[in-house]
Scaffold this active site. Structure first.
Site: not given
Ligand SMILES: O=c1[nH]cnc2c(CCNCC3CCCCC3)c3[nH]c(NCc4cccs4)nc3cc12
Ligand SMILES: [Zn+2]
Length: 372
Positions: A92-96, A146, A189, A216, A266, A304, A309, A335
């Site tokens: 991921d980009s790190g931004g979230f 983003d 977005q 988003g 994910d 399973c 299991c 599991h």
């Molecule tokens: O627009 C988005 N831009 C960038 N990332 C987003 C993420 C993080 C996705 N998983 C990253 C992972 C990287 C490695 C470590 C774990 C995360 C989101 N996760 C959620 N909901 C689940 C949510 C998780 C926490 C609060 S809401 N909506 C998301 C929307 C965005």
């Molecule tokens: Zn199982």
């Protein structure tokens, strides 16, 4: 075949099944990507993550840039070598996570200044620095930098945020450069506004990416609103490129999103809930800490084939969880990840033979039965 390519093998309604070919191996879609936060899928050895059926892992830019540091991982040969996973990794980009974990953040057009939640050290993330970090990690699929707007937000705020993310998408594309065999994904977005989602999709398509994420969502809007957005948002994105719904989700979220044309997912749920005693099963969620399991000699799920299991009783899983034994996290995480991959395989098979509706009906019927 180019070094990074997406092939759709079959469709069923809006759903697609196929594969993404990369130099480090293929990714069967629809795909679930286990989260490997600090260069590890918690409580799992990488060979066992593979054994659950995972083709690709998620790497976490925010955590790795803080500890052990992106340059250190690069000097040690990159994230694949560092964590002993030689198949594809999406970072991921790190931004979230900066927005959800870091302290004392200062946002600007340029990027985000923040203090590490680990040791308070100063850091900076921008489209350019995020591309550099993800390249240092050796990521196969890189995510644009983003901004995911916090909900609830009014239309003006959603518009402003989306437009910033589109400027950052262009900067991410420019900084990514030309890396054969590596992919850059844009992130749509626009909140729950169909016209803004359309504008975002047009902007990303004109910049040009190897794949497109729907961002988003899964930020508290609820499943009904999310599905309402997914009734149109994936179709606004190029049909011949992978579509990744970020942060999703519970098994029924994933099934509904696949029906609406999503290819990649994910979510921390299977691994995080595995550590808190919540088992994801075909009958729904089972809390193994519940006293009803204390004397139950049956397996968690007789259908399973995972180690938990196959070799242990509910009574044992209940016991080691109550005793907070390390094996409790190992078995339940294994599991849960196994169940998620089995669900993805079931979806891929059903789409391949045009039986997705039947698969979904059976999926919901088993969950309505509940766990006996
Ligand atoms: O627009 C988005 N831009 C960038 N990332 C987003 C993420 C993080 C996705 N998983 C990253 C992972 C990287 C490695 C470590 C774990 C995360 C989101 N996760 C959620 N909901 C689940 C949510 C998780 C926490 C609060 S809401 N909506 C998301 C929307 C965005
Ligand atoms: Zn199982």
């Amino acid at each position: 075949m180019s070094r990074f390519s997406f092939t759709i093998a079959a469709t069923d309604g809006k759903a697609r099944t196929g594969q993404i070919d990369t130099p480090r191996g293929e990714i069967r879609t629809p795909a679930f990507m286990p989260v490997g936060t600090a260069a590890t899928v918690k409580a799992m050895m990488p060979e066992n993550v593979r054994a659950t059926g995972a083709d690709i892992l998620l790497g976490n830019t925010y955590h790795l840039m803080l500890r052990p540091g992106a340059e250190r991982v690069a000097n040690l040969g990159g994230l694949h070598k560092f964590m002993n996973w030689d198949r594809p990794i999406l970072t991921d980009s790190g931004g979230f996570q900066v927005m959800s974990l870091a302290d004392l953040r200062k946002m600007s057009e340029d990027g985000v200044r923040f203090k590490s939640h680990i040791d308070g050290s100063e850091h900076f993330l921008s489209p350019e620095r995020s591309m550099e970090i993800q390249k240092l990690l050796g990521s196969d699929i890189v995510m644009c930098f983003d901004e995911c707007p916090a909900l609830p937000a009014d239309r003006a705020a959603i518009t402003k945020s989306m437009e910033l993310s589109m400027r950052w998408a262009q900067r991410s594309r420019d900084a990514f450069g030309d890396r054969p065999g590596h992919a850059l994904f844009g992130i749509q977005q626009g909140g729950l506004e169909e016209d803004l989602r359309g504008k975002s999709a047009e902007a990303l398509t004109s910049i040009g990416f190897d794949g497109y994420a729907v961002g988003g969502l899964a930020v508290g809007e609820g499943q009904e609103a999310m599905f309402g957005c997914l009734d149109y948002a994936p179709d606004q994105l190029p049909q011949d490129k992978p579509r990744y719904l970020m942060g999703v989700g519970k098994p029924d979220d994933i099934v509904g999103a696949v029906q609406r044309g999503i290819d990649m997912f994910d979510c921390v749920l299977p691994s995080r809930s595995g550590r808190t005693g919540q088992a994801q099963t075909r009958f729904g969620q089972v809390n193994i800490r519940n006293a009803r399991h204390a004397d139950d000699p049956r397996p968690l799920d007789p259908e399973c084939t995972c180690p938990a299991c196959s070799n242990y009783s509910r009574a044992y899983l209940h016991h080691v969880n109550k005793a907070q034994e390390i094996i409790a996290s190992m078995l339940l995480t294994w599991h849960n990840l196994h169940y998620y991959q089995e669900l993805m395989q079931g979806l891929r098979d059903a789409i391949s033979v045009g039986q997705l509706d039947q698969f979904v009906a059976a999926f919901h019927a088993k969950r309505a039965e509940g766990d006996m």
